[in-house]
Motif scaffolding. Sequence first.
Motif, PDB file in Angstrom:
ATOM      1  N   LEU A  10      72.415   5.121  33.114  1.00  0.00           N
ATOM      2  CA  LEU A  10      73.082   5.992  34.087  1.00  0.00           C
ATOM      3  C   LEU A  10      72.767   5.547  35.574  1.00  0.00           C
ATOM      4  O   LEU A  10      71.370   5.503  36.065  1.00  0.00           O
ATOM      5  N   PHE A  11      73.653   5.323  36.096  1.00  0.00           N
ATOM      6  CA  PHE A  11      73.616   5.080  37.945  1.00  0.00           C
ATOM      7  C   PHE A  11      73.987   6.374  38.512  1.00  0.00           C
ATOM      8  O   PHE A  11      75.115   6.851  38.275  1.00  0.00           O
ATOM      9  N   VAL A  12      72.916   6.700  39.424  1.00  0.00           N
ATOM     10  CA  VAL A  12      73.318   7.941  40.156  1.00  0.00           C
ATOM     11  C   VAL A  12      73.152   7.704  41.487  1.00  0.00           C
ATOM     12  O   VAL A  12      72.048   7.095  42.069  1.00  0.00           O
ATOM     13  N   CYS A  13      74.124   8.047  42.343  1.00  0.00           N
ATOM     14  CA  CYS A  13      74.009   8.367  43.901  1.00  0.00           C
ATOM     15  C   CYS A  13      74.402   9.606  44.240  1.00  0.00           C
ATOM     16  O   CYS A  13      75.009  10.343  43.417  1.00  0.00           O
ATOM     17  N   ARG A  38      76.888   4.639  32.265  1.00  0.00           N
ATOM     18  CA  ARG A  38      77.393   6.204  32.926  1.00  0.00           C
ATOM     19  C   ARG A  38      77.300   5.940  34.220  1.00  0.00           C
ATOM     20  O   ARG A  38      76.149   5.017  34.988  1.00  0.00           O
ATOM     21  N   SER A  39      78.157   6.630  35.223  1.00  0.00           N
ATOM     22  CA  SER A  39      77.538   6.898  36.718  1.00  0.00           C
ATOM     23  C   SER A  39      78.029   8.401  37.028  1.00  0.00           C
ATOM     24  O   SER A  39      78.748   8.914  36.303  1.00  0.00           O
ATOM     25  N   THR A  84      68.501   5.606  39.952  1.00  0.00           N
ATOM     26  CA  THR A  84      69.028   6.355  41.321  1.00  0.00           C
ATOM     27  C   THR A  84      69.140   5.422  42.596  1.00  0.00           C
ATOM     28  O   THR A  84      68.467   4.546  42.644  1.00  0.00           O
ATOM     29  N   MET A  85      70.068   5.786  43.485  1.00  0.00           N
ATOM     30  CA  MET A  85      70.261   5.015  44.762  1.00  0.00           C
ATOM     31  C   MET A  85      70.585   6.138  45.653  1.00  0.00           C
ATOM     32  O   MET A  85      71.793   6.404  46.034  1.00  0.00           O
ATOM     33  N   GLY A  86      69.477   6.656  46.311  1.00  0.00           N
ATOM     34  CA  GLY A  86      69.677   7.600  47.078  1.00  0.00           C
ATOM     35  C   GLY A  86      70.132   9.073  46.630  1.00  0.00           C
ATOM     36  O   GLY A  86      70.526   9.808  47.590  1.00  0.00           O
ATOM     37  N   CYS A  91      68.116  14.563  41.200  1.00  0.00           N
ATOM     38  CA  CYS A  91      68.131  14.023  39.825  1.00  0.00           C
ATOM     39  C   CYS A  91      67.344  14.461  38.875  1.00  0.00           C
ATOM     40  O   CYS A  91      66.037  14.428  39.146  1.00  0.00           O
ATOM     41  N   PRO A  92      67.678  15.054  37.732  1.00  0.00           N
ATOM     42  CA  PRO A  92      66.692  15.644  37.221  1.00  0.00           C
ATOM     43  C   PRO A  92      65.694  14.872  36.091  1.00  0.00           C
ATOM     44  O   PRO A  92      66.144  13.515  35.859  1.00  0.00           O
TER      45      PRO A  92
END
Length: 139
Positions: A10-13, A38-39, A84-86, A91-92
């Motif tokens: 999972l990628f998150v920004c 996922r993103s 995570t990216m910022g 983010c849990p």
Amino acid sequence: MSAPTVPSVLFVCVHNAGRSQMAAAFLSHLGRGRVEVRSAGSAPADTVNPAVVEAMTEAGIDISAEVPKVLTVEAVQASDVVITMGCGDACPYFPGKRYLDWKLDDPAGQGVAAVRPIRDQIEQRVRALLTELGIEAAA
């Protein structure tokens, strides 16, 4: 015999309109279906950044149909690796997950010339991630 498990990333920004979209697209493209991708964003934008779409098109990957998605607890729970990216504190955190934080410039409000080096850094990191996962990247 059970089927081999496919790793899930999972990628998150924040806006899910730039960095996380590029990372997900590269992982899908280079992983050729051997990774579940996922993103999401903690505060998703309405659309993917047009300069990001253009930069990815230059790299041979079409993300023009992608839509920013909201980060859910379920997406984090279903992922083996959360990058995570910022994303900040939005983010849990769940024990047993592998978390990485990729420090990258934010392409928001930037033109395609500024997005290209970010895109290239993301591609390099995705290729390294695939190696760590024991998956050979597509040529």
